[in-house]
Design a protein around this motif. Sequence first.
Motif, PDB file in Angstrom:
ATOM      1  N   HIS A  59     -21.827  93.604  -5.901  1.00 26.92           N
ATOM      2  CA  HIS A  59     -20.619  93.932  -6.598  1.00 26.92           C
ATOM      3  C   HIS A  59     -20.344  95.201  -7.298  1.00 26.92           C
ATOM      4  CE1 HIS A  59     -19.025  89.538  -6.354  1.00 26.92           C
ATOM      5  NE2 HIS A  59     -20.265  89.430  -6.612  1.00 26.92           N
ATOM      6  N   THR A 112     -12.937  99.299 -10.549  1.00 25.00           N
ATOM      7  CA  THR A 112     -12.003  97.959  -9.970  1.00 25.00           C
ATOM      8  C   THR A 112     -12.207  96.912 -11.092  1.00 25.00           C
ATOM      9  OG1 THR A 112     -12.581  98.531  -7.609  1.00 25.00           O
ATOM     10  CG2 THR A 112     -12.232  96.023  -8.242  1.00 25.00           C
ATOM     11  N   PHE A 130     -12.948  93.176 -12.253  1.00 22.16           N
ATOM     12  CA  PHE A 130     -13.374  92.067 -11.832  1.00 22.16           C
ATOM     13  C   PHE A 130     -13.166  90.835 -12.623  1.00 22.16           C
ATOM     14  CE2 PHE A 130     -16.477  95.319 -10.539  1.00 22.16           C
ATOM     15  CZ  PHE A 130     -16.596  94.934  -8.966  1.00 22.16           C
ATOM     16  N   THR A 178     -13.610  86.393  -9.361  1.00 25.60           N
ATOM     17  CA  THR A 178     -14.432  87.373  -8.475  1.00 25.60           C
ATOM     18  C   THR A 178     -15.970  87.073  -8.833  1.00 25.60           C
ATOM     19  OG1 THR A 178     -12.499  88.693  -7.883  1.00 25.60           O
ATOM     20  CG2 THR A 178     -14.677  89.622  -7.537  1.00 25.60           C
ATOM     21  N   ILE A 179     -16.135  87.282 -10.189  1.00 27.41           N
ATOM     22  CA  ILE A 179     -17.379  87.224 -10.778  1.00 27.41           C
ATOM     23  C   ILE A 179     -17.396  86.459 -11.999  1.00 27.41           C
ATOM     24  CG2 ILE A 179     -19.132  88.578 -11.980  1.00 27.41           C
ATOM     25  CD1 ILE A 179     -18.468  91.016 -10.344  1.00 27.41           C
TER      26      ILE A 179
END
Length: 113
Positions: A43, A89, A91, A95-96
């Motif tokens: 990531h 970005t 997150f 996503t995470i």
Amino acid sequence: MNRMKQGVLTTVCMLALTAFATGSFADTKKGQKIDGKKEFEEHCAVCHKDGGNIVNPAKTLSKKDREASGVKNAKDITATMRKPGPGMTAFDKKTISDKEAKAIADYILKTFK
């Protein structure tokens, strides 16, 4: 191909695609140990290779640069991942996950001094 076989084939394909897509959202399974280094590489490393910063070279992941930005612990790193500054970005938890974010934060603290 007759309509019945076509319908079965379509259903099988849809189920396979659904299973594939669902698996890609669930990065780690419940109870599974999360590898912070692996998550970081997946990531973060594209912009933070070796703890640097390709967008803003003055804001590396080094302890000195992190602390100059008020980022001193894992909670601060996770907060930055969720609501970063310009150029980074965001997150979200889809996503995470929080556990993955914590593993990444711990890896950053341990690795980039």
